[in-house]
Design a protein around this motif. Structure first.
Motif, PDB file in Angstrom:
ATOM      1  N   HIS A 154       0.939  -1.046   0.001  1.00 48.93           N
ATOM      2  CA  HIS A 154       0.008   0.114   0.045  1.00 48.93           C
ATOM      3  C   HIS A 154       0.920   1.313   0.195  1.00 48.93           C
ATOM      4  CE1 HIS A 154      -2.853  -3.202   1.298  1.00 48.93           C
ATOM      5  NE2 HIS A 154      -2.241  -3.238   2.495  1.00 48.93           N
ATOM      6  N   LEU A 155       1.224   1.842  -1.201  1.00 45.22           N
ATOM      7  CA  LEU A 155       2.130   2.962  -1.242  1.00 45.22           C
ATOM      8  C   LEU A 155       1.353   3.995  -1.954  1.00 45.22           C
ATOM      9  CD1 LEU A 155       5.437   1.057  -2.199  1.00 45.22           C
ATOM     10  CD2 LEU A 155       4.415   1.386   0.000  1.00 45.22           C
ATOM     11  N   PRO A 156       0.690   4.891  -1.340  1.00 44.17           N
ATOM     12  CA  PRO A 156       0.047   6.016  -2.006  1.00 44.17           C
ATOM     13  C   PRO A 156       1.003   6.838  -2.648  1.00 44.17           C
ATOM     14  CG  PRO A 156       0.260   6.480   0.201  1.00 44.17           C
ATOM     15  CD  PRO A 156       0.856   4.870   0.043  1.00 44.17           C
ATOM     16  N   PRO A 157       0.278   7.843  -3.851  1.00 41.14           N
ATOM     17  CA  PRO A 157       1.074   8.857  -4.317  1.00 41.14           C
ATOM     18  C   PRO A 157       1.192   9.861  -3.173  1.00 41.14           C
ATOM     19  CG  PRO A 157      -0.958   8.134  -5.697  1.00 41.14           C
ATOM     20  CD  PRO A 157      -0.998   7.499  -4.410  1.00 41.14           C
ATOM     21  N   ALA A 158       2.222  10.862  -3.561  1.00 41.59           N
ATOM     22  CA  ALA A 158       2.687  11.619  -2.627  1.00 41.59           C
ATOM     23  C   ALA A 158       1.909  12.792  -2.209  1.00 41.59           C
ATOM     24  CB  ALA A 158       4.039  12.217  -2.921  1.00 41.59           C
ATOM     25  N   ASP A 159       1.024  13.180  -3.308  1.00 42.89           N
ATOM     26  CA  ASP A 159      -0.009  14.135  -3.148  1.00 42.89           C
ATOM     27  C   ASP A 159      -1.148  13.726  -2.366  1.00 42.89           C
ATOM     28  OD1 ASP A 159      -2.321  15.965  -3.737  1.00 42.89           O
ATOM     29  OD2 ASP A 159      -0.961  16.845  -5.190  1.00 42.89           O
ATOM     30  N   PRO A 160      -1.381  14.210  -1.212  1.00 39.17           N
ATOM     31  CA  PRO A 160      -2.471  14.013  -0.485  1.00 39.17           C
ATOM     32  C   PRO A 160      -3.686  13.790  -1.274  1.00 39.17           C
ATOM     33  CG  PRO A 160      -1.295  15.400   1.077  1.00 39.17           C
ATOM     34  CD  PRO A 160      -0.664  15.422  -0.592  1.00 39.17           C
ATOM     35  N   ALA A 161      -4.405  14.732  -1.846  1.00 41.46           N
ATOM     36  CA  ALA A 161      -5.597  14.778  -2.412  1.00 41.46           C
ATOM     37  C   ALA A 161      -5.421  13.652  -3.528  1.00 41.46           C
ATOM     38  CB  ALA A 161      -5.768  16.038  -3.434  1.00 41.46           C
ATOM     39  N   ILE A 162      -4.457  13.408  -4.216  1.00 40.82           N
ATOM     40  CA  ILE A 162      -4.378  12.260  -5.125  1.00 40.82           C
ATOM     41  C   ILE A 162      -4.454  10.825  -4.435  1.00 40.82           C
ATOM     42  CG2 ILE A 162      -3.192  11.339  -7.268  1.00 40.82           C
ATOM     43  CD1 ILE A 162      -4.304  13.703  -7.915  1.00 40.82           C
ATOM     44  N   ALA A 163      -3.547  11.039  -3.217  1.00 36.20           N
ATOM     45  CA  ALA A 163      -3.663   9.614  -2.611  1.00 36.20           C
ATOM     46  C   ALA A 163      -4.890   9.367  -2.019  1.00 36.20           C
ATOM     47  CB  ALA A 163      -2.680   9.722  -1.214  1.00 36.20           C
ATOM     48  N   SER A 164      -5.835  10.246  -1.717  1.00 39.84           N
ATOM     49  CA  SER A 164      -7.156  10.150  -1.094  1.00 39.84           C
ATOM     50  C   SER A 164      -8.085   9.479  -2.455  1.00 39.84           C
ATOM     51  CB  SER A 164      -7.799  11.277  -0.517  1.00 39.84           C
ATOM     52  OG  SER A 164      -9.158  11.221  -0.249  1.00 39.84           O
ATOM     53  N   LEU A 165      -7.916  10.032  -3.422  1.00 45.04           N
ATOM     54  CA  LEU A 165      -8.835   9.553  -4.592  1.00 45.04           C
ATOM     55  C   LEU A 165      -8.216   8.311  -5.102  1.00 45.04           C
ATOM     56  CD1 LEU A 165      -8.841  12.832  -6.704  1.00 45.04           C
ATOM     57  CD2 LEU A 165     -10.570  12.043  -5.600  1.00 45.04           C
ATOM     58  N   ALA A 166      -7.042   7.941  -4.984  1.00 49.92           N
ATOM     59  CA  ALA A 166      -6.203   6.642  -5.310  1.00 49.92           C
ATOM     60  C   ALA A 166      -7.066   5.576  -4.395  1.00 49.92           C
ATOM     61  CB  ALA A 166      -4.849   6.646  -5.256  1.00 49.92           C
ATOM     62  N   THR A 167      -7.050   5.776  -2.996  1.00 52.09           N
ATOM     63  CA  THR A 167      -7.786   5.068  -2.153  1.00 52.09           C
ATOM     64  C   THR A 167      -9.073   4.962  -2.387  1.00 52.09           C
ATOM     65  OG1 THR A 167      -6.023   5.583  -0.674  1.00 52.09           O
ATOM     66  CG2 THR A 167      -7.973   4.593   0.345  1.00 52.09           C
ATOM     67  N   ALA A 168      -9.814   5.924  -2.413  1.00 49.17           N
ATOM     68  CA  ALA A 168     -11.490   5.559  -3.026  1.00 49.17           C
ATOM     69  C   ALA A 168     -11.510   4.913  -4.126  1.00 49.17           C
ATOM     70  CB  ALA A 168     -11.818   6.968  -3.249  1.00 49.17           C
ATOM     71  N   VAL A 169     -10.612   4.990  -5.306  1.00 47.69           N
ATOM     72  CA  VAL A 169     -10.820   4.139  -6.372  1.00 47.69           C
ATOM     73  C   VAL A 169     -10.446   2.467  -6.085  1.00 47.69           C
ATOM     74  CG1 VAL A 169      -9.534   3.581  -8.641  1.00 47.69           C
ATOM     75  CG2 VAL A 169      -9.882   5.808  -8.215  1.00 47.69           C
ATOM     76  N   ASP A 215       1.846  -0.337  13.581  1.00 46.73           N
ATOM     77  CA  ASP A 215       1.708   1.028  12.640  1.00 46.73           C
ATOM     78  C   ASP A 215       2.358   1.368  11.548  1.00 46.73           C
ATOM     79  OD1 ASP A 215       0.029   1.416  14.864  1.00 46.73           O
ATOM     80  OD2 ASP A 215       1.531   2.436  16.144  1.00 46.73           O
ATOM     81  N   GLY A 216       1.949   1.759  10.437  1.00 47.43           N
ATOM     82  CA  GLY A 216       2.602   1.805   9.195  1.00 47.43           C
ATOM     83  C   GLY A 216       3.443   3.162   9.065  1.00 47.43           C
ATOM     84  N   ASN A 217       4.527   3.106   8.336  1.00 47.44           N
ATOM     85  CA  ASN A 217       5.348   4.503   8.363  1.00 47.44           C
ATOM     86  C   ASN A 217       4.447   5.504   7.439  1.00 47.44           C
ATOM     87  OD1 ASN A 217       5.846   3.600   5.666  1.00 47.44           O
ATOM     88  ND2 ASN A 217       7.497   2.494   6.328  1.00 47.44           N
ATOM     89  N   GLY A 218       3.366   5.129   6.584  1.00 50.58           N
ATOM     90  CA  GLY A 218       2.857   6.337   5.860  1.00 50.58           C
ATOM     91  C   GLY A 218       3.351   6.825   4.718  1.00 50.58           C
ATOM     92  N   LEU A 219       4.792   6.045   4.266  1.00 52.83           N
ATOM     93  CA  LEU A 219       5.736   6.657   3.108  1.00 52.83           C
ATOM     94  C   LEU A 219       4.796   6.467   1.906  1.00 52.83           C
ATOM     95  CD1 LEU A 219       8.997   5.665   4.323  1.00 52.83           C
ATOM     96  CD2 LEU A 219       8.048   7.765   4.602  1.00 52.83           C
ATOM     97  N   SER A 220       4.897   7.349   0.988  1.00 55.79           N
ATOM     98  CA  SER A 220       4.450   7.353  -0.280  1.00 55.79           C
ATOM     99  C   SER A 220       5.496   6.443  -1.201  1.00 55.79           C
ATOM    100  CB  SER A 220       4.205   8.598  -1.016  1.00 55.79           C
ATOM    101  OG  SER A 220       5.703   9.256  -1.040  1.00 55.79           O
ATOM    102  N   ALA A 221       4.979   6.036  -2.216  1.00 51.65           N
ATOM    103  CA  ALA A 221       5.738   5.282  -3.214  1.00 51.65           C
ATOM    104  C   ALA A 221       7.008   6.180  -3.567  1.00 51.65           C
ATOM    105  CB  ALA A 221       4.827   4.992  -4.622  1.00 51.65           C
ATOM    106  N   GLN A 222       6.864   7.261  -3.860  1.00 48.44           N
ATOM    107  CA  GLN A 222       7.856   8.281  -4.349  1.00 48.44           C
ATOM    108  C   GLN A 222       9.007   8.249  -3.241  1.00 48.44           C
ATOM    109  OE1 GLN A 222       4.689   8.731  -4.769  1.00 48.44           O
ATOM    110  NE2 GLN A 222       4.437  10.177  -6.675  1.00 48.44           N
ATOM    111  N   ARG A 223       8.416   8.364  -1.965  1.00 56.13           N
ATOM    112  CA  ARG A 223       9.447   8.363  -0.918  1.00 56.13           C
ATOM    113  C   ARG A 223      10.520   7.161  -0.699  1.00 56.13           C
ATOM    114  NH1 ARG A 223      13.553   9.957   1.249  1.00 56.13           N
ATOM    115  NH2 ARG A 223      13.634  10.295   3.412  1.00 56.13           N
ATOM    116  N   HIS A 224       9.461   5.782  -0.882  1.00 54.29           N
ATOM    117  CA  HIS A 224      10.238   4.746  -1.284  1.00 54.29           C
ATOM    118  C   HIS A 224      11.376   4.667  -2.276  1.00 54.29           C
ATOM    119  CE1 HIS A 224       8.386   1.881   1.778  1.00 54.29           C
ATOM    120  NE2 HIS A 224       7.359   2.436   1.525  1.00 54.29           N
ATOM    121  N   GLU A 225      11.058   5.227  -3.257  1.00 50.55           N
ATOM    122  CA  GLU A 225      11.798   5.319  -4.525  1.00 50.55           C
ATOM    123  C   GLU A 225      13.098   6.074  -4.216  1.00 50.55           C
ATOM    124  OE1 GLU A 225      10.045   6.709  -8.160  1.00 50.55           O
ATOM    125  OE2 GLU A 225       8.326   5.550  -7.838  1.00 50.55           O
TER     126      GLU A 225
END
Length: 252
Positions: A154-169, A215-225
């Protein structure tokens, strides 16, 4: 502390159904990981693969079905899940109890040659950034040149708004597929605690699991990269995504 084959089969089956609640397109994500490992190890007689945070061997079972000659080392800190894996699918992997990123965890794997691929599903979103960077550096040190780390998580996009939309999708897709209608993580563990044969394994689990470790670290895919590049991986990127679920690949 062993369990019977029948008991292991029942509880691994329940584990598989429970996990469908948390990984959008779980089987497709597994298949993508296997596609990548198969491609990178093509032509090798006995590829060496390390499965990080293996649980009861869900990914290892699928990999060995695709690549019967692969040698898979499955590592996890949870003694109950490891015992379920050893009993249910002993042919899939060599199961090792160790804390990923803990002291001497690489030595505990007893690797006899460079690793062709390290894989993980839903395990590397736990370590905090500094520790995760070191884990990535340690993995880079055991992978052969051209070897890969393949992480489905579960590695969301860095932008919080886009991350929220991705999760909803992702949630919408899960509902369309009818996933997530069964028991959840909390119920699985609550009912496992009622099984007398699991008592010793659960006691060992409690002794090894620190408070807050879930508890997860909440890191985005970009931060993992970024962390992977800092750790020495040459090529890094997401090759598959559905909602916040993605497969991230790093080439040594």
């Amino acid at each position: 502390m062993g369990v019977s084959t029948a008991l292991a089969e029942t509880w691994v089956g329940r584990w598989e159904r429970q996990q469908e609640r948390y990984a959008v397109d779980r089987e497709e994500r597994f298949a993508v990981i296997a596609d990548l490992v198969e491609r990178v190890t093509r032509g090798q007689r006995a590829p060496l693969v390390v499965d990080l945070g293996s649980g009861p061997g869900s990914l290892a079972v699928r990999l060995v079905a695709r690549m019967p000659s692969a040698r898979i080392v499955a590592v996890d800190i949870d003694p109950l899940l490891l015992e379920l894996g050893r009993t249910h699918a002993p042919q899939a992997a060599r199961y090792v109890e160790a804390l990923i990123g803990g002291e001497d965890w690489i030595e505990a794997l007893e690797l006899d040659r460079p690793v062709d691929a390290a894989v993980s599903t839903t395990a590397l979103h736990y370590p905090q950034p500094d520790r995760l960077r070191e884990i990535y550096r340690e993995l880079a040190g055991v992978l052969r040149p051209g070897g890969v780390l393949v992480n489905g998580d579960h590695l969301p996009p860095a932008d919080p708004a886009i991350a929220s939309l991705a999760t909803a999708v992702g949630h919408c897709r899960a509902r369309r597929q009818g996933a997530g209608d069964g028991e959840d993580w909390a119920r699985w563990w609550a009912e496992a605690r009622q099984v007398p044969e699991f008592a010793d394994l659960l006691a060992a689990r409690e002794a090894r699991t620190a408070p807050g470790s879930g508890d997860g670290n909440g890191l985005s895919a970009q931060r993992h990269e970024e962390l992977l590049r800092e750790a020495g991986f040459r090529h890094v990127g997401v090759v598959w995504r559905c909602g916040a679920s993605c497969v991230l690949v790093a080439v040594r």
